[in-house]
Design a protein around this motif. Sequence first.
Motif, mmCIF file in Angstrom:
data_model
loop_
_atom_site.group_PDB
_atom_site.id
_atom_site.type_symbol
_atom_site.label_atom_id
_atom_site.label_comp_id
_atom_site.label_asym_id
_atom_site.label_seq_id
_atom_site.Cartn_x
_atom_site.Cartn_y
_atom_site.Cartn_z
ATOM 1 N N ASN A 60 -8.323 -3.964 0.398
ATOM 2 C CA ASN A 60 -7.512 -2.800 0.017
ATOM 3 C C ASN A 60 -7.086 -2.814 -1.446
ATOM 4 O O ASN A 60 -6.472 -1.854 -1.915
ATOM 5 C CB ASN A 60 -6.246 -2.739 0.887
ATOM 6 C CG ASN A 60 -6.563 -2.594 2.355
ATOM 7 O OD1 ASN A 60 -7.474 -1.876 2.732
ATOM 8 N ND2 ASN A 60 -5.813 -3.300 3.195
ATOM 9 N N PRO A 108 0.796 -1.234 0.000
ATOM 10 C CA PRO A 108 0.000 0.000 0.000
ATOM 11 C C PRO A 108 0.825 1.278 0.000
ATOM 12 O O PRO A 108 0.355 2.318 -0.468
ATOM 13 C CB PRO A 108 -0.812 -0.120 1.300
ATOM 14 C CG PRO A 108 -0.866 -1.587 1.581
ATOM 15 C CD PRO A 108 0.437 -2.132 1.106
ATOM 16 N N GLU A 146 -8.343 -0.058 -3.839
ATOM 17 C CA GLU A 146 -7.815 1.279 -3.538
ATOM 18 C C GLU A 146 -6.438 1.483 -4.153
ATOM 19 O O GLU A 146 -6.119 2.597 -4.615
ATOM 20 C CB GLU A 146 -7.744 1.477 -2.022
ATOM 21 C CG GLU A 146 -7.139 2.808 -1.609
ATOM 22 C CD GLU A 146 -6.991 2.959 -0.105
ATOM 23 O OE1 GLU A 146 -6.390 3.963 0.332
ATOM 24 O OE2 GLU A 146 -7.475 2.070 0.646
ATOM 25 N N HIS A 147 -5.612 0.438 -4.170
ATOM 26 C CA HIS A 147 -4.214 0.616 -4.551
ATOM 27 C C HIS A 147 -3.841 0.040 -5.921
ATOM 28 O O HIS A 147 -3.039 0.645 -6.645
ATOM 29 C CB HIS A 147 -3.317 -0.003 -3.480
ATOM 30 C CG HIS A 147 -3.444 0.637 -2.142
ATOM 31 N ND1 HIS A 147 -2.971 1.899 -1.883
ATOM 32 C CD2 HIS A 147 -4.021 0.194 -0.992
ATOM 33 C CE1 HIS A 147 -3.225 2.215 -0.619
ATOM 34 N NE2 HIS A 147 -3.860 1.202 -0.065
#
Length: 455
Positions: A325, A292, A328-329
């Motif tokens: 996640n 991340p 998002e990344h």
Amino acid sequence: MAEWTKSDWRALPRVQMPEYTDQATLESVEAQLAQFPPLVFAGEARRLKAQLGAAGRGEAFLLQGGDCAEAFEQFSADAIRDTFKVMLQMAMVLTFAAKVPVVKVGRMAGQFAKPRSAPTETVDGVELPSYRGDIINELAFSEAARMPNPANMLRAYTQSSATLNFLRALSKGGYADMNKVHSWTLSFTEGEKAARFREMAGRITDALDFMRAAGINDGATDALQTVDFYTSHESLLLEYEQALTRLDTTSGNWLAGSGHMIWIGDRTRQPDGAHVNFASGVLNPIGLKCGPSMTEDDLKALLQKLNPKNEPGRLTLIARFGAGNVSEHLPRLIRCVREAGATVTWVCDPMHGNTVKSASGYKTRPFDAVLREVREFFAVHKAEGTVPGGVHFEMTGQDVTECIGGVQAVTDENLSDRYHTACDPRLNASQSLELAFLVAEELSVLHDARQSEAV
């Protein structure tokens, strides 16, 4: 610009590396290693690079798996064979679903060093250096054991050499026969909880029966009897890496002779750091862990440093964000690569972002979280129109209880039964094969979509 040399890294900032106090012994060990034969050969590394390039185009699929960290005391022929066996089973299921070759790369024969979140640890008020893997120091909590010992590199080399020798025998000596591999897999699907995979296993059986009836797999076809199997590890201990680096006389380029593929971890990927510098100068395919905290600016710099010629198969980006996640990344990094016009192979590591501490105090990974991250990885690539090129698992062929969940239903209470890892928790044989079937379902959908587009 000065020509790269294998010792350039020594003048650059380094992280996650030990400070050896006995320089004389260190220099002696490095000198000995420099005289030893390389563990792998340049032709093998180039062949793997070509196959990884195919994975980046969707013409193959990477299966990378093995120990979190190899250990001297757990070294055995049975352990090597069992992990190899499970990877063959996983590869067969994935090959059938994806309808492309599966590139098999073990985290083996060199995965001895581990980065740590803190340089020291404290137990009962005593603070000592962290355990960094058997190639550096020992797990036992004592001042003597935790002192970095250069001589451990010699033992790591010897164990890696023996592991590679055995893997080559297994992969070329008949053990990898496709019919034998599938018979092992069928026993897994006999259980009631694995019934959902029985239909796919049955279709694989039908395909093998057809080939047998047509005389295709009567023993005369090497492709059905043998496999290519490669090794990989995190290139963390650069003294060891430099000592085994050799000049390839065919191409005039340098080979990291410690393994076919080396990767740079999420903690050591500083664009101007020692680890990136070392990896930039060797001909091996390079993996780059992307967590991340990876910024677009850093990724662009790393793309240029590690693959300036934009060579297919040279750079594999190993995404490790944690379940929940990925959306998002991963999209921002995919767009960054696209803007740079870079050629990469995208791989999902669903292990490292999903480590939690259980109620019983053990570090573990929930099977459902691992699977969720894999599915999110495929979903993002579908949305972005890019290729999901492979998966990267920490796993073992042994019947350990380190990750919770799966058809075996390992629970928090079971973790203490057979928790053998020295560092991070691994999927056991049953969980690994189950995950392969579930990834195969994703690959089947992907294959069907490609076929529809082709029509």
